[in-house]
Design a protein around this motif. Structure first.
Motif, PDB file in Angstrom:
ATOM      1  N   PHE A   1       0.811  -1.212   0.000  1.00  0.00           N
ATOM      2  CA  PHE A   1       0.000   0.000   0.000  1.00  0.00           C
ATOM      3  C   PHE A   1       0.842   1.258   0.000  1.00  0.00           C
ATOM      4  N   SER A   2       0.309   2.265  -0.670  1.00  0.00           N
ATOM      5  CA  SER A   2       0.880   3.599  -0.581  1.00  0.00           C
ATOM      6  C   SER A   2       0.240   4.304   0.606  1.00  0.00           C
ATOM      7  N   GLN A   3       0.583   5.554   0.814  1.00  0.00           N
ATOM      8  CA  GLN A   3       0.055   6.309   1.945  1.00  0.00           C
ATOM      9  C   GLN A   3      -1.281   6.964   1.610  1.00  0.00           C
ATOM     10  N   THR A   4      -1.859   6.636   0.468  1.00  0.00           N
ATOM     11  CA  THR A   4      -3.128   7.248   0.058  1.00  0.00           C
ATOM     12  C   THR A   4      -4.205   6.203  -0.212  1.00  0.00           C
ATOM     13  N   GLN A   5      -4.101   5.058   0.449  1.00  0.00           N
ATOM     14  CA  GLN A   5      -5.092   4.006   0.226  1.00  0.00           C
ATOM     15  C   GLN A   5      -6.452   4.447   0.757  1.00  0.00           C
ATOM     16  N   TYR A   6      -7.475   4.373  -0.116  1.00  0.00           N
ATOM     17  CA  TYR A   6      -8.810   4.834   0.261  1.00  0.00           C
ATOM     18  C   TYR A   6      -9.365   4.065   1.446  1.00  0.00           C
ATOM     19  N   GLY A   7      -9.177   2.744   1.431  1.00  0.00           N
ATOM     20  CA  GLY A   7      -9.776   1.921   2.459  1.00  0.00           C
ATOM     21  C   GLY A   7      -9.300   2.210   3.860  1.00  0.00           C
ATOM     22  N   LEU A   8      -8.142   2.816   3.988  1.00  0.00           N
ATOM     23  CA  LEU A   8      -7.628   3.206   5.293  1.00  0.00           C
ATOM     24  C   LEU A   8      -7.890   4.685   5.574  1.00  0.00           C
ATOM     25  N   LYS A   9      -7.934   5.446   4.540  1.00  0.00           N
ATOM     26  CA  LYS A   9      -8.053   6.895   4.650  1.00  0.00           C
ATOM     27  C   LYS A   9      -9.357   7.321   5.295  1.00  0.00           C
ATOM     28  N   GLN A  10     -10.427   6.519   5.099  1.00  0.00           N
ATOM     29  CA  GLN A  10     -11.760   6.908   5.549  1.00  0.00           C
ATOM     30  C   GLN A  10     -12.079   6.488   6.977  1.00  0.00           C
ATOM     31  N   ILE A  11     -11.171   5.793   7.648  1.00  0.00           N
ATOM     32  CA  ILE A  11     -11.478   5.222   8.968  1.00  0.00           C
ATOM     33  C   ILE A  11     -11.711   6.316  10.002  1.00  0.00           C
ATOM     34  N   THR A  12     -12.830   6.220  10.722  1.00  0.00           N
ATOM     35  CA  THR A  12     -13.126   7.144  11.816  1.00  0.00           C
ATOM     36  C   THR A  12     -13.170   6.432  13.170  1.00  0.00           C
ATOM     37  N   LYS A  13     -13.314   5.106  13.140  1.00  0.00           N
ATOM     38  CA  LYS A  13     -13.330   4.336  14.388  1.00  0.00           C
ATOM     39  C   LYS A  13     -12.386   3.157  14.243  1.00  0.00           C
ATOM     40  N   LEU A  14     -11.456   3.035  15.178  1.00  0.00           N
ATOM     41  CA  LEU A  14     -10.450   1.978  15.113  1.00  0.00           C
ATOM     42  C   LEU A  14     -10.360   1.259  16.442  1.00  0.00           C
ATOM     43  N   GLN A  15     -10.486  -0.070  16.398  1.00  0.00           N
ATOM     44  CA  GLN A  15     -10.264  -0.919  17.564  1.00  0.00           C
ATOM     45  C   GLN A  15      -9.073  -1.820  17.281  1.00  0.00           C
ATOM     46  N   ILE A  16      -8.141  -1.859  18.225  1.00  0.00           N
ATOM     47  CA  ILE A  16      -6.978  -2.747  18.127  1.00  0.00           C
ATOM     48  C   ILE A  16      -7.042  -3.678  19.323  1.00  0.00           C
ATOM     49  N   ILE A  17      -7.487  -4.902  19.098  1.00  0.00           N
ATOM     50  CA  ILE A  17      -7.705  -5.863  20.178  1.00  0.00           C
ATOM     51  C   ILE A  17      -6.827  -7.084  19.932  1.00  0.00           C
ATOM     52  N   TYR A  18      -5.847  -7.287  20.803  1.00  0.00           N
ATOM     53  CA  TYR A  18      -4.928  -8.408  20.647  1.00  0.00           C
ATOM     54  C   TYR A  18      -4.909  -9.231  21.919  1.00  0.00           C
ATOM     55  N   ASN A  19      -5.296 -10.499  21.806  1.00  0.00           N
ATOM     56  CA  ASN A  19      -5.220 -11.422  22.936  1.00  0.00           C
ATOM     57  C   ASN A  19      -3.931 -12.236  22.918  1.00  0.00           C
ATOM     58  N   ASN A  20      -3.216 -12.183  21.791  1.00  0.00           N
ATOM     59  CA  ASN A  20      -1.945 -12.884  21.667  1.00  0.00           C
ATOM     60  C   ASN A  20      -0.814 -11.865  21.594  1.00  0.00           C
ATOM     61  N   SER A  21       0.388 -12.352  21.498  1.00  0.00           N
ATOM     62  CA  SER A  21       1.543 -11.452  21.401  1.00  0.00           C
ATOM     63  C   SER A  21       1.476 -10.676  20.093  1.00  0.00           C
ATOM     64  N   ILE A  22       1.754  -9.389  20.176  1.00  0.00           N
ATOM     65  CA  ILE A  22       1.719  -8.537  19.007  1.00  0.00           C
ATOM     66  C   ILE A  22       2.883  -8.889  18.088  1.00  0.00           C
ATOM     67  N   THR A  23       2.658  -8.788  16.787  1.00  0.00           N
ATOM     68  CA  THR A  23       3.667  -9.183  15.808  1.00  0.00           C
ATOM     69  C   THR A  23       4.316  -7.954  15.174  1.00  0.00           C
ATOM     70  N   GLN A  24       5.425  -8.186  14.497  1.00  0.00           N
ATOM     71  CA  GLN A  24       6.109  -7.099  13.810  1.00  0.00           C
ATOM     72  C   GLN A  24       5.261  -6.540  12.677  1.00  0.00           C
ATOM     73  N   ASN A  25       4.492  -7.401  12.026  1.00  0.00           N
ATOM     74  CA  ASN A  25       3.605  -6.920  10.970  1.00  0.00           C
ATOM     75  C   ASN A  25       2.547  -5.968  11.516  1.00  0.00           C
ATOM     76  N   THR A  26       2.061  -6.247  12.723  1.00  0.00           N
ATOM     77  CA  THR A  26       1.083  -5.367  13.350  1.00  0.00           C
ATOM     78  C   THR A  26       1.710  -4.027  13.694  1.00  0.00           C
ATOM     79  N   ILE A  27       2.931  -4.048  14.171  1.00  0.00           N
ATOM     80  CA  ILE A  27       3.641  -2.804  14.472  1.00  0.00           C
ATOM     81  C   ILE A  27       3.810  -1.972  13.201  1.00  0.00           C
ATOM     82  N   GLN A  28       4.149  -2.635  12.097  1.00  0.00           N
ATOM     83  CA  GLN A  28       4.281  -1.936  10.827  1.00  0.00           C
ATOM     84  C   GLN A  28       2.944  -1.368  10.365  1.00  0.00           C
ATOM     85  N   PHE A  29       1.871  -2.089  10.665  1.00  0.00           N
ATOM     86  CA  PHE A  29       0.547  -1.596  10.301  1.00  0.00           C
ATOM     87  C   PHE A  29       0.192  -0.346  11.112  1.00  0.00           C
ATOM     88  N   LEU A  30       0.557  -0.333  12.400  1.00  0.00           N
ATOM     89  CA  LEU A  30       0.352   0.865  13.219  1.00  0.00           C
ATOM     90  C   LEU A  30       1.109   2.059  12.637  1.00  0.00           C
TER      91      LEU A  30
END
Length: 446
Positions: free
Chosen positions: A204-233
């Motif tokens: 993805f580039s920094q202008t992806q529509y599907g992420l750009k429109q988000i107004t409510k975000l929940q990040i719920i992790y019951n397991n250990s957080i991964t490096q991919n998740t950190i990159q997503f943050l």
């Protein structure tokens, strides 16, 4: 469903009357107007969705006008509405939106497992992806696993297909985040332990529509957080600027320096956060509070669950002068410093204060006059007694959390019934004007 059937009957009768009228006045030609305004249709469908086991799908077949109005309701959160038996049909529709390159790549990745994604030369006139407003990774994982089961047809055990399921989910997420231009709520949770999200920085580039429109975000992790998740943050802090509601629930050991850094960066990058919730953070909470200071003119709701409060973090909390709702669940370190805020609270929940009854009463004394809703541990109410209601004369809703640390059989039930009787007496004596009483288990605070 009664209202829905009644309205439908009226529509049918109205249609028949218009038909008879046309027979009598064939010379007068008028353009047929919609049977009901779009706004009325929306209200009907919203009502139907509130009914348990309601099904809107048959409404698609009434006529084109009904179809046009019901499609957005069926496709704004399709993963949560579809049954396990129909998951395959849902994803089969999404497969039609893969371009030729994506389709070929997905099939090449699944080819070693002898799985072929079906294609269709007939494209729908509607782009269902644009209707998607809510997406839960958990629902998507369950749906993808069910689809793999259908395609593979060997076992119902999800652990049997970890690689196949991951390939399908990665492809679907790329598709949804790219084409879902109205996606506003992303629940970043997970269901299967063996899955990890892809490294979206590769796609993805920094202008992806599907992420750009988000107004409510929940990040719920019951397991250990991964490096991919950190990159997503990290990616979110660049792409999302309109988040109004942010809910973070990680395991306490996952709040490392790197995660705190990207969470703080995500918070600072938003234009105005109105609601903020965080759970299970025992260290470095002050850094989060510092990042929230940029939203002190907008923030009106804060929920802290299993959070260690330092003196510094409470001073920062007191800066949110527009705070209306404050929820403190099982927070350590709470002190008189919290009394220095200039809040005019409408909702206040203080849960787990067996050692902090004095703080509870002090907070009710300072902030209780403006309260409309109060949430307490039933044991705190036992200690605070009628004093709490003397401070909170305007509450209309009371939330009682049933939590028995001694695990005495029937103890909480007895206290609950006892307090129901006392509340009835207080209402009759007009000492409180309580219109709603809710009882919750301590594990069901959400």
């Amino acid at each position: 469903m009664t209202i829905f059937c009644f309205v439908f009957k009226l529509i049918v009768e109205h249609f028949k009357s218009r038909k008879n009228f046309k027979r009598k006045a064939t010379k007068v030609k008028k353009t047929q107007s919609p049977l009901l305004p779009t706004e009325c249709m929306e209200q009907i469908f919203k009502y139907v969705l509130q009914v348990e086991d309601a099904r809107l799908y048959p409404s698609l077949l009434v006529n084109r006008y009904w179809c046009k109005n019901v499609v957005p309701f069926l496709w704004n959160r399709p993963f949560s509405l579809v049954s396990n038996q129909n998951c395959y049909k849902l994803l089969r529709t999404f497969f039609f939106y893969f371009d030729k390159e994506e389709y070929n790549l997905l099939n090449s990745l699944l080819n070693p497992y002898k799985i072929k994604i079906p294609s269709s030369k007939q494209q729908s006139k509607l782009n269902y992806l644009t209707y998607l407003q809510e997406l839960s990774l958990r629902d998507l994982e369950i749906c993808a696993c069910s689809t793999i089961n259908k395609l593979y047809g060997k076992s119902n055990n999800p652990d049997y297909y970890p690689d196949q399921t991951k390939i399908l989910i990665d492809s679907l997420l790329q598709l949804l985040f790219r084409q879902s231009t109205n996606l506003c709520f992303l629940n970043f949770n997970q269901y299967f332990n063996f899955l990890d999200i892809p490294d979206f920085s590769k796609y993805f580039s920094q202008t992806q529509y599907g992420l750009k429109q988000i107004t409510k975000l929940q990040i719920i992790y019951n397991n250990s957080i991964t490096q991919n998740t950190i990159q997503f943050l990290k990616l979110l802090s660049f792409t999302c600027k309109q988040i109004h509601s942010l809910d973070i629930r990680l395991q306490s050991y996952d709040y490392c320096t790197e995660v705190i850094h990207y969470l703080s960066k995500l918070i600072k990058s938003q234009n105005n956060i109105i609601e903020f919730n965080i759970s299970n953070i025992m260290i470095n909470f002050e850094q989060i509070m510092i990042s929230l200071q940029s939203h002190k003119n907008y923030l009106n709701s804060i929920k802290l669950d299993c959070v260690y409060l330092t003196e510094g973090s409470m001073i920062l909390l007191n800066n949110f002068h527009n705070l209306k709702n404050l929820y403190l669940y099982y927070c350590e370190g709470l002190s008189d410093r919290i009394l220095e805020g200039k809040f005019i609270l409408q909702k206040l929940h203080i849960i787990y204060s067996l050692k902090l009854q004095n703080i509870t009463l002090a907070m009710l004394q300072v902030y209780g006059k403006s309260l409309q809703q109060l949430g307490l541990n039933i044991h705190d109410l036992e200690v605070a007694g009628d004093i709490a209601f003397n401070y909170c004369t305007n509450i209309s809703e009371l939330i009682l959390i049933i939590y028995n640390p001694t695990h005495l059989s029937g103890y909480d039930t007895w206290k609950t019934e006892k307090w129901k009787e006392r509340l009835d007496q207080l209402i009759l004596s007009q000492k409180i004007n309580l219109s709603s009483l809710s009882l919750h288990d301590h594990n069901c605070l959400d």
